[in-house]
Scaffold this active site. Structure first.
Site, PDB file in Angstrom:
ATOM      1  N   GLY A 148       0.843  -1.192   0.000  1.00 64.31           N
ATOM      2  CA  GLY A 148       0.000   0.000   0.000  1.00 64.31           C
ATOM      3  C   GLY A 148       0.877   1.240   0.000  1.00 64.31           C
ATOM      4  CB  CYS A 149       0.639   4.528  -1.650  1.00 64.03           C
ATOM      5  SG  CYS A 149      -1.100   4.948  -1.422  1.00 64.03           S
ATOM      6  CG  ASN A 150      -1.869   5.688   2.925  1.00 65.08           C
ATOM      7  OD1 ASN A 150      -1.452   6.738   2.486  1.00 65.08           O
ATOM      8  ND2 ASN A 150      -3.145   5.334   2.846  1.00 65.08           N
ATOM      9  CB  THR A 153       4.451   6.727   3.469  1.00 64.78           C
ATOM     10  OG1 THR A 153       3.932   6.700   2.136  1.00 64.78           O
ATOM     11  CG2 THR A 153       5.083   8.072   3.742  1.00 64.78           C
TER      12      THR A 153
END
Lengths: 342, 342, 342, 342
Positions: A148-150, A153
């Site tokens: 996932g992009c979150n 991060t």
């Protein structure tokens, strides 16, 4: 040597981003592009910004002749992805950008996604695609699950800190501000310009966001004990970018040292000097992630802020970075584009 | 062979865009970067999005040792540019991005810019930098004058039509919508986010915009008679992009044919099928220009709409394209980046 | 005396804007709100910005008891509107915000909207709702047809000039930049934030925009001869506002004088001093329209720029202004809110 | 009865917002407007969105004849404000919008603002202007100090929770996303549209933001012990609005109950049903504050999110609310404007 690849799900934003990146790649060639709902159209009709490229027209994925294709990117919605991937030929290397193979435990998958997994054996085989931390497994994998992009991060901030033992594992708060492209090209009222511009709001409150499944899996494995962070995303009016602000209990110097050491050799992750903070403006359109550490006024408190482009480093850039490893190419090939500012 | 270049005025947006583009160029190397007001700082301090690049620190232009440098980009404000360029060593090829050498006639310069030119002999020598129409002169030039970004957009529409004789020269209206980066990094109230976002306005009304000087010079020379278009720019809340809508008297088919013929071999200019219209979204961050032609309901009326990125094709991309010609490199080198969408 | 009104189509943007305005009205009370797709919900659930108001819940329009209601606003999509209005009780005064009753000629309606009108007798009865020019007819009307928002903007510029005979009727070009709320709350890909922000594009090219039907009807009637303007709208990334730039053949002074005279007593229309230009920023959220006139450099050429808020003066504000007339109230009641800037 | 007021500092955003609000006030009349740098200009020249109002021209504050003026709003930069206010006549009631009189302790003031206070006796006299919590003192005050906009937002969340004893006072994290108008009309590079749009960043990291001084003062007094929250603001690309996300240790139900009880009778503060979250979109342009509470997945953890408009409820709306109290008018007069959405 040139590698032939296919992209399934080429009419979404992550598909378009893959095409944009591969366009500058020295040794990858796009042999087929599938988008079942737009089969028969040219890429330029669906994404006019790619009209200058010499690309095959969109087809259904079932129409693709995979015999000469070495690797396939799947940029499909979750659930569809597992169904399609389980039908792809066995010789294909696969980089999946969906959520379908991120969680290793079928029960976790069922819990966060609400359905039984349609390809549990593939789920077991899949390697988690956070390149900087799974490099060797990815290089040898047949199926890699994009994060996932979150989740990416947050992990760029927290993995080195958990490993170094410099923070209190029970007091981690991860606050995110996300651009809108992370929600994809879907027709939802809250994604309309008139609804979303000129303001901001939180979403996924109460510990319901699915990326928590990834955080729990990865951080608990790393720590050897349950780690359950608090995590809230906000939607703000820009297209690309995630800014994660992480509130920690730990000494800023130790935190900064742990991050600096972890990423000293990484081509895409830049740890700023202690006290500086990053901005999504400065990574837009690129595969870079900037991380900054600041002491807070309370003893033993600090903040880490990270910025990356959700479509690139958070998704399609990561996918290409993993594909490079799987194909034996230079990991940075096609990925050194400078951010686009202003 | 690698060419060493310098950039003077590296702390503005066009300077940053040059660095971004050259970062992917196979045979150009940045040997010196000047920004007198920020001399002593690193590029990463002034433009954090470029921090991953290995670049020389900013110096004053007077500090640069030009002996090993082949070509210099000048991205200075107008008036300053002519003063600096007149002091640069004679062996240097120069690509100027300011307005200082666009007009050939000293009287025209005086009229539009309000001061006498400080280097009239250089003004005579300079070649007008609209690559697609001055290719041969540019290849042999020592000093090339970058065009205005609005001026480039309008000329991409109008030059082939004037040459082909398919429009009424006395009835040309050019309406522009411009992103804000064209105004540079200057501290003006009307460029603040709070003033400029969430609305739009016209500016430079009444035939006062300086790019009219370029239009008059170029179109009149081309037509062999005075051509004075009507031209109004609008400022709208996005960072990159110019959309020009040109209202013409002429047959849409003939206009489309003239544009298609003129740009058939051009790598950066795409004429869309008749009836389609371009968008700045689809050229953002790239050196491409998209042009569309539509018939109107009135007989003998048509519209041409063109879209480009003012910082790239309208300024720094054009400058690099010209530098490639001047250095004997492939014209497209460093310039084939796909647009960044969304 | 307090007037009871109903709003049908209360879940769209123009419905919400009506509620916002009426909330400050001294003598209008909302007795019923209909939105068939969201019947049963509270207004606060559909529009949280209105949650502080004491309002009836949404119902279907068929559920409304119209016996005590004096006037009804219809903010439905076109075609649905004519079907609903033809079934409303005869005692009701009606202000329609759709396109259904703007055109008087059934053939014109069929041509621009592609279907036969379902209530041709009502079409004949309806009064065109451009308040400043149909004031007396509106005051005595039972059914008033709200104008198109682009159509209103263009007419505020052009009607006084046609009447005064100060411009060439065959050489009128109307170029518009429109905010996104004019497209309503509909789920279309091109209205997503990711698609629409950070750039601009033209649409409705080639004389296909339906507001041309209104322009043709009104301008031709006014001039006593066919007047067919050229008109192109652009979509730009802001929510509220229309900026119209009108290219004319006529003397700026005469044009300015005609506009100044026409609007000298109008409470909502401000003609700026000659040479000044308006901005949509300065009318946002209000019922005001600012108009500016500039001479161009060519003899006998000038430009008129007008700015208004499409949701307010272009639609719901106009509707309330008309309702005030129909109800015998002060025309400006509820409409003197100052614009919201920044 | 009509009250005459003056506004000093009328050329900034909070000055303009005061004028916008007072324009609809039934019993306040603006007798004088001062803006020393723009003295001699009309309000419409400085703020064209206010051009329809009948207002006195801008003068220097020294030129104002205060004899018939009852109350004066000071919307000056901090430090200037204390110098001017100390010279104003003694009969004047004063509402200060600057930071100058927020802190009661001269040492605190010196610590957070870096200079000695020029009017320490006034500092003692000033009443802290958070209306909902200092209502009685404000009604009787001569000098009221407007709060910081971030400080107001945080206190709306935290004061009732500290008073009710339902949260852990040592574990309060306040994360803010702020619109750009809070920074005022100042010419700073980071406030340019090209720098600020299309991304986000944190600022004031490390416990350096001056609003911490207010939080410390207020929360410690309330708790009877030191309370030092962690607080980080982010800048995001919209003009109006603050979204505060507060991470707490406390039971969501108890937190929700405490907030609901505290604000049950408040006209401007709306506590949403448990589990719902507010958005700045829904308070834009208004004096309302929406607050939502959500349980988190961890036992004893919850989040409170609050949204308000920084220029209105966070500054000028608060100032007018306080002025209403000081003048004996209805507290809500001029302040019931519905938010402007979309």
């Amino acid at each position: 040597m040139t590698h032939s690849v296919a992209i399934i799900g080429a009419s979404g934003y992550t598909g378009a981003e893959l095409i944009r990146l591969i366009a500058t790649h020295p040794s990858i060639e796009i042999a087929a592009l599938a988008a079942n709902s737009k089969a028969g159209q040219s890429v330029g009709a669906v994404f006019p910004h790619l009209r200058h490229l010499d690309l095959p027209d969109l087809v259904t994925w079932e129409e693709i002749d995979f015999s000469g294709i070495e690797l396939c990117f799947c940029a499909l919605p979750h659930k569809t992805s597992q169904e399609v991937i389980s039908q792809l030929p066995g010789h294909l290397k696969i980089v999946d950008l969906s959520a379908d193979f991120r969680l290793r435990d079928p029960a976790d998958y069922q819990r966060w996604y609400g359905n039984d997994h349609a390809a549990p054996e593939l789920q077991k085989e899949a390697v988690y695609g956070l390149t900087e931390f799974y490099r060797d497994e990815i290089a040898g994998a047949r199926l890699v699950a994009g994060t996932g992009c979150n989740a990416a991060t947050g992990q760029f901030i927290l993995r080195p800190l958990i490993e170094a033992g410099v923070i209190d594992l029970d007091e981690i708060i991860l606050d995110l501000i996300c651009g809108v492209s992370g929600a994809g090209r879907s027709l939802k009222e809250n994604l309309l310009h008139a609804e979303l511009s000129e303001g901001t709001n939180a979403y996924g409150l109460g510990g319901t966001h699915r990326h928590l499944g990834e955080f729990d899996q990865e951080f608990s494995a790393l720590a050897g004990r349950p780690v359950n962070i608090r995590f809230t995303p906000h939607l703000a009016p820009f297209n690309r970018g995630i800014l994660a602000t992480c509130y920690l209990k730990g000494e800023a110097e130790a935190v900064h040292a742990a991050l600096s050491a972890a990423y000293a050799e990484e081509p895409f992750i830049e740890v700023l000097p202690l006290g500086q903070a990053p901005s999504t403006h400065h990574v837009r359109g690129s595969n870079f992630c900037h991380i900054g550490v600041s002491a807070e006024r309370g003893a033993g408190q600090c903040q880490v802020v990270a910025a990356l482009d959700n479509l690139c480093k958070g998704s399609s850039g990561q996918a290409l970075q993993n594909a490079n490893l799987m194909l034996g190419e230079e990991e940075t090939a096609g990925l050194m584009l400078a951010p686009c500012f202003p």
